[in-house]
Design a protein around this motif. Structure first.
Motif, PDB file in Angstrom:
ATOM      1  N   GLY A   1       0.827  -1.198   0.000  1.00  0.00           N
ATOM      2  CA  GLY A   1       0.000   0.000   0.000  1.00  0.00           C
ATOM      3  C   GLY A   1       0.857   1.242   0.000  1.00  0.00           C
ATOM      4  N   LEU A   2       0.288   2.338   0.472  1.00  0.00           N
ATOM      5  CA  LEU A   2       0.954   3.626   0.465  1.00  0.00           C
ATOM      6  C   LEU A   2       1.274   4.025   1.903  1.00  0.00           C
ATOM      7  CD1 LEU A   2       1.801   6.305  -0.972  1.00  0.00           C
ATOM      8  CD2 LEU A   2      -0.508   7.132  -0.478  1.00  0.00           C
ATOM      9  N   LYS A   3       2.533   4.395   2.137  1.00  0.00           N
ATOM     10  CA  LYS A   3       2.955   4.889   3.443  1.00  0.00           C
ATOM     11  C   LYS A   3       3.514   6.294   3.268  1.00  0.00           C
ATOM     12  CE  LYS A   3       5.908   3.958   7.436  1.00  0.00           C
ATOM     13  NZ  LYS A   3       6.914   3.040   8.035  1.00  0.00           N
ATOM     14  N   LEU A   4       2.980   7.220   4.034  1.00  0.00           N
ATOM     15  CA  LEU A   4       3.410   8.609   3.970  1.00  0.00           C
ATOM     16  C   LEU A   4       3.923   9.018   5.349  1.00  0.00           C
ATOM     17  CD1 LEU A   4       3.534  11.205   2.241  1.00  0.00           C
ATOM     18  CD2 LEU A   4       1.246  11.774   3.092  1.00  0.00           C
ATOM     19  N   LYS A   5       5.185   9.431   5.406  1.00  0.00           N
ATOM     20  CA  LYS A   5       5.818   9.827   6.667  1.00  0.00           C
ATOM     21  C   LYS A   5       6.266  11.275   6.537  1.00  0.00           C
ATOM     22  CE  LYS A   5       9.520   8.488   9.859  1.00  0.00           C
ATOM     23  NZ  LYS A   5      10.643   7.524  10.085  1.00  0.00           N
ATOM     24  N   ILE A   6       5.844  12.107   7.510  1.00  0.00           N
ATOM     25  CA  ILE A   6       6.118  13.550   7.435  1.00  0.00           C
ATOM     26  C   ILE A   6       6.616  14.042   8.783  1.00  0.00           C
ATOM     27  CG2 ILE A   6       5.104  15.837   7.069  1.00  0.00           C
ATOM     28  CD1 ILE A   6       3.062  14.531   5.236  1.00  0.00           C
ATOM     29  N   LYS A   7       7.653  14.898   8.734  1.00  0.00           N
ATOM     30  CA  LYS A   7       8.140  15.585   9.928  1.00  0.00           C
ATOM     31  C   LYS A   7       8.201  17.077   9.607  1.00  0.00           C
ATOM     32  CE  LYS A   7      11.979  15.810  13.220  1.00  0.00           C
ATOM     33  NZ  LYS A   7      13.303  15.244  13.593  1.00  0.00           N
ATOM     34  N   PRO A   8       7.342  17.883  10.242  1.00  0.00           N
ATOM     35  CA  PRO A   8       7.339  19.324   9.952  1.00  0.00           C
ATOM     36  C   PRO A   8       8.243  20.110  10.903  1.00  0.00           C
ATOM     37  CG  PRO A   8       5.437  18.774  11.271  1.00  0.00           C
ATOM     38  CD  PRO A   8       6.225  17.488  11.100  1.00  0.00           C
ATOM     39  N   ARG A   9       8.790  21.213  10.425  1.00  0.00           N
ATOM     40  CA  ARG A   9       9.545  22.159  11.254  1.00  0.00           C
ATOM     41  C   ARG A   9       9.036  23.561  10.911  1.00  0.00           C
ATOM     42  NH1 ARG A   9      13.824  19.071   9.521  1.00  0.00           N
ATOM     43  NH2 ARG A   9      14.682  20.764   8.257  1.00  0.00           N
ATOM     44  N   VAL A  10       8.250  24.120  11.828  1.00  0.00           N
ATOM     45  CA  VAL A  10       7.618  25.414  11.589  1.00  0.00           C
ATOM     46  C   VAL A  10       8.597  26.527  11.943  1.00  0.00           C
ATOM     47  CG1 VAL A  10       5.694  26.911  12.200  1.00  0.00           C
ATOM     48  CG2 VAL A  10       5.356  24.430  12.087  1.00  0.00           C
ATOM     49  N   SER A  11       8.819  27.436  11.011  1.00  0.00           N
ATOM     50  CA  SER A  11       9.684  28.584  11.285  1.00  0.00           C
ATOM     51  C   SER A  11       8.857  29.822  11.601  1.00  0.00           C
ATOM     52  CB  SER A  11      10.594  28.857  10.084  1.00  0.00           C
ATOM     53  OG  SER A  11       9.836  29.033   8.912  1.00  0.00           O
ATOM     54  N   SER A  12       7.632  29.872  11.138  1.00  0.00           N
ATOM     55  CA  SER A  12       6.715  30.969  11.453  1.00  0.00           C
ATOM     56  C   SER A  12       5.304  30.487  11.145  1.00  0.00           C
ATOM     57  CB  SER A  12       7.058  32.228  10.641  1.00  0.00           C
ATOM     58  OG  SER A  12       6.777  32.019   9.270  1.00  0.00           O
ATOM     59  N   ILE A  13       4.320  31.308  11.462  1.00  0.00           N
ATOM     60  CA  ILE A  13       2.934  30.928  11.221  1.00  0.00           C
ATOM     61  C   ILE A  13       2.646  30.789   9.731  1.00  0.00           C
ATOM     62  CG2 ILE A  13       2.146  33.316  11.173  1.00  0.00           C
ATOM     63  CD1 ILE A  13       0.261  30.260  12.600  1.00  0.00           C
ATOM     64  N   ASP A  14       3.554  31.329   8.908  1.00  0.00           N
ATOM     65  CA  ASP A  14       3.305  31.303   7.470  1.00  0.00           C
ATOM     66  C   ASP A  14       4.306  30.449   6.699  1.00  0.00           C
ATOM     67  OD1 ASP A  14       1.709  32.242   5.261  1.00  0.00           O
ATOM     68  OD2 ASP A  14       3.442  33.454   4.655  1.00  0.00           O
ATOM     69  N   LYS A  15       5.219  29.751   7.399  1.00  0.00           N
ATOM     70  CA  LYS A  15       6.228  28.981   6.668  1.00  0.00           C
ATOM     71  C   LYS A  15       6.570  27.709   7.451  1.00  0.00           C
ATOM     72  CE  LYS A  15       9.232  31.200   4.297  1.00  0.00           C
ATOM     73  NZ  LYS A  15      10.370  32.053   3.854  1.00  0.00           N
ATOM     74  N   VAL A  16       6.739  26.620   6.701  1.00  0.00           N
ATOM     75  CA  VAL A  16       7.033  25.336   7.330  1.00  0.00           C
ATOM     76  C   VAL A  16       7.940  24.527   6.402  1.00  0.00           C
ATOM     77  CG1 VAL A  16       4.946  24.267   6.359  1.00  0.00           C
ATOM     78  CG2 VAL A  16       6.042  23.246   8.347  1.00  0.00           C
ATOM     79  N   THR A  17       8.865  23.775   7.007  1.00  0.00           N
ATOM     80  CA  THR A  17       9.721  22.850   6.270  1.00  0.00           C
ATOM     81  C   THR A  17       9.213  21.435   6.499  1.00  0.00           C
ATOM     82  OG1 THR A  17      11.642  24.281   6.528  1.00  0.00           O
ATOM     83  CG2 THR A  17      12.061  21.976   5.968  1.00  0.00           C
ATOM     84  N   LEU A  18       9.026  20.694   5.398  1.00  0.00           N
ATOM     85  CA  LEU A  18       8.513  19.323   5.499  1.00  0.00           C
ATOM     86  C   LEU A  18       9.595  18.332   5.080  1.00  0.00           C
ATOM     87  CD1 LEU A  18       4.916  19.564   3.929  1.00  0.00           C
ATOM     88  CD2 LEU A  18       5.572  19.713   6.341  1.00  0.00           C
ATOM     89  N   ASP A  19       9.892  17.385   5.961  1.00  0.00           N
ATOM     90  CA  ASP A  19      10.689  16.213   5.589  1.00  0.00           C
ATOM     91  C   ASP A  19       9.699  15.115   5.224  1.00  0.00           C
ATOM     92  OD1 ASP A  19      13.163  17.364   6.088  1.00  0.00           O
ATOM     93  OD2 ASP A  19      13.045  16.914   8.220  1.00  0.00           O
ATOM     94  N   VAL A  20       9.734  14.698   3.962  1.00  0.00           N
ATOM     95  CA  VAL A  20       8.698  13.792   3.444  1.00  0.00           C
ATOM     96  C   VAL A  20       9.338  12.490   2.978  1.00  0.00           C
ATOM     97  CG1 VAL A  20       6.805  13.507   1.808  1.00  0.00           C
ATOM     98  CG2 VAL A  20       7.359  15.782   2.700  1.00  0.00           C
TER      99      VAL A  20
END
Length: 628
Positions: free
Chosen positions: A463-482
């Motif tokens: 099947g499909l596995k989706l793994k995400i780790k977010p790092r928020v730098s501000s309320i309007d910007k986020v870095t996603l490790d996908v």
């Protein structure tokens, strides 16, 4: 002449009427042996002379001397010649000085005062110091021919010497021994912490008293049974230490407090680890000021014990660590696009759709942008959604593109999962099934005539596995490790009747990437390409269904190479307050409605434009709102 001198002295000395009288003595160049005889007669002592002693003696006196002092003068004369007197009962014997200790020297009782001139032996007790240490200090006071030894068992000095020397040594030992005599002081502790007070008093004692001087050494011990401090020192130092302990034994003025901080947003275990690390790196002038921290997992709380100011500082740290964490709600669309169908669709409507990679999809979406529609939609989004109104022309156009491909059969939606992530924490979602794959077989003989096989299997996720780790730098910007993993069954291993004839075959596609996005911005993750051979059959209606003849005469089978491109579209929404999550769900519902209205209008314009443009042309600039 010599005879006349002797007669003269004898006559003078004969005038003595008592045991101790003064006599006038003057002589010169008198033989030592004659002097011995003179002393014997004057003192009425029997003196044994077994060795010839050569030499003469001169004595000049301006005043009279006591008759018994002549014995001391005689010993001095004999010492100069290497001899001395020892007493053996009523007899005095002249022996060599080096042999005096072995010549039955008179032993005087310990503690008795000594007088006279004859060498004696006496034991001297040492009380407050090591006897060997004392012996080393007084050894220089004994005469050249004296003997001194120590007895460690009784801590006693044994000395053979002249009485005056022994008395001098006794006085010196008394002075040394008295100053170093240790006493014990037991001081009960009423208020202070005994252990901390012991450390403090010991440090102070090192500063007050010189540890290099044995007499000044102070030792402090703790007796937990009596809650007391025990001081061992000489009387003066012990008295000073006792006074010091009593002055320091007061109630603590440290305002210790206990506070329990219930955490609302953080885990107590992780917060405790941070606090412990911070406290361990701090220095405290007084160890009692160091706060103690612990945790209660049951109530998710931090417990702090310490001085009020220290607790206040820890509270500030806890408040900062326990702030509400950013959350990121990630919408995902997993779409499988068929390259051949996309190309056909592009030819039909006059735009390029052969490239179904991420860049190709963005290029294709240019055909679905309309400045007028986007303006109206953006106003509607802003009015309805406020802060989430970041859906611009490109976002609406991309959504319309993907929906258009699905509507026309060029794409198929695989999954539309959504996942709520906590900032800096891994989150994952899995959509699929688990299949059984045989790993081997074991022969099983149940009887003589029957033999069977027992298969062993393993379970495998597909099947499909989706793994995400977010790092928020501000309320309007986020870095996603996908990390995206897609597993498919490429061959089920079943025959036409559904029976298993071989092992199923599976495929696995995986993408790992990192992206920096704005709140509500889309990102396409591509590269999951699958190529395969597709077989299709065409036949003449009715005739193609005739048994045997229809299959060969009125139908045909073709095989073509197909390619599917799996793309994953991620849209993050940053949430700074948990209560905003429910509002976000409502806003996303409104956003879906606005996207549908936009799709209807842009699809209608695409259809109208395709009818005006000859099939096969590619005039992107003529599409309303289109741009290259």
């Amino acid at each position: 002449m010599r005879f006349i001198k002797g007669v003269f002295l004898t006559a003078v000395l004969a005038l003595s009427l008592s045991a101790r009288e003064q006599v006038n003595v003057n002589f010169s160049n008198l033989e030592i042996e004659d002097f011995i005889k003179l002393v014997s007669k004057t003192t009425n002592k029997n003196i044994l002379l077994t060795n010839k002693i050569a030499g003469t003696v001169d004595f000049v006196s301006s005043t009279a001397v006591y008759d018994d002092e002549l014995m001391g003068i005689l010993i001095s004369v004999l010492e100069s010649k290497g001899f001395t007197l020892v007493q053996n009962g009523s007899l005095y014997e002249i022996v060599r000085s080096a042999d005096a200790a072995q010549s039955n020297v008179k032993v005087v009782k310990q503690g008795q005062n000594l007088d006279g001139s004859i060498m004696v032996t006496q034991a001297i007790a040492v009380n407050g110091e090591n006897v060997d240490v004392i012996a080393a200090k007084v050894r220089y006071l004994i005469s050249k021919t004296a003997k001194l030894m120590t007895m460690k068992e009784s801590n006693t000095l044994l000395i053979t010497d002249y009485p005056k020397n022994i008395e001098t040594i006794k006085k010196v030992i008394q002075d040394i021994d008295t100053n170093n005599l240790a006493i014990v002081k037991i001081v009960p502790i009423k208020f202070a912490d005994p252990k901390k007070l012991q450390v403090k008093v010991t440090d102070i004692a090192k500063s007050l008293f010189n540890e290099q001087v044995a007499a000044d050494v102070v030792k402090i011990f703790l007796d937990e049974n009596t809650n007391s401090l025990i001081a061992i020192a000489n009387s003066e130092n012990a008295k000073e230490i006792e006074s010091l302990i009593k002055k320091l034994d007061v109630e603590s003025n440290i305002n210790n407090t206990v506070q329990i901080f219930n955490l609302k947003n953080s885990d107590a275990k992780s917060v405790l680890g941070s606090l412990t690390e911070i406290i361990s790196k701090q220095t405290y002038p007084d160890p009692s000021l160091k706060p103690n921290v612990s945790m209660s997992e049951e109530v998710n709380a931090i417990i702090v014990t310490g001085e009020a100011e220290a607790v206040k500082g820890i509270k500030y740290i806890i408040d900062e660590l326990d702030t509400e964490k950013y959350q990121v709600y990630v919408q995902a669309r997993v779409i499988n696009i068929n390259k051949k169908n996309a190309e056909s669709l592009g030819l039909k409507y006059g735009f390029s759709a052969g490239d179904v990679s991420s860049s190709g999809i963005y290029a294709m979406s240019a055909n679905f942008g309309d400045s007028e529609l986007t303006k109206l939609s953006s106003v509607a989004i802003t009015n309805a959604l406020g802060a989430i109104g970041s859906k611009t022309m490109s976002a609406l156009a991309l959504g319309a593109t993907l929906d258009f491909l699905q509507t026309n059969g060029a794409a198929q939606s695989v999954s539309n999962p959504s996942i709520l992530c906590v900032n800096n924490k891994d989150s994952s979602i899995y959509v699929g099934k688990t299949i059984s794959i045989a790993t081997g077989s074991i022969s099983n003989t149940n009887s003589v005539s029957s033999i069977g096989l027992a298969n062993s299997y393993k379970r495998e996720d597909v099947g499909l596995k989706l793994k995400i780790k977010p790092r928020v730098s501000s309320i309007d910007k986020v870095t996603l490790d996908v990390e995206t993993v897609l597993e498919n069954i490429t061959d089920s291993g079943l025959n036409a009747s559904g029976e298993s004839v071989r092992q199923p075959e599976t495929s696995k596609q995986e993408v790992k990437t990192q992206a920096i996005l704005r709140n509500g911005e889309d990102i396409i993750i591509g590269g999951l390409v699958k190529s395969y051979a597709a077989t299709s059959t065409s036949k003449v209606p009715l005739l193609g269904d005739i048994p045997l003849f229809g299959e060969y005469l009125f139908s045909s089978t073709t095989t073509s190479n197909e390619q599917d491109n799996l793309i994953v579209i991620l849209t993050p929404y940053v949430i700074d307050k948990s209560e905003k999550l429910s509002q976000l769900q409502k806003d996303l519902g409104l956003l879906t409605n606005i996207q549908e209205e936009y799709n209807k209008k842009i699809f209608k314009k695409i259809e109208e434009k395709s009818q005006e443009t000859p099939m096969g042309t590619n005039e992107l600039s003529n599409v309303p709102g289109g741009d290259k």
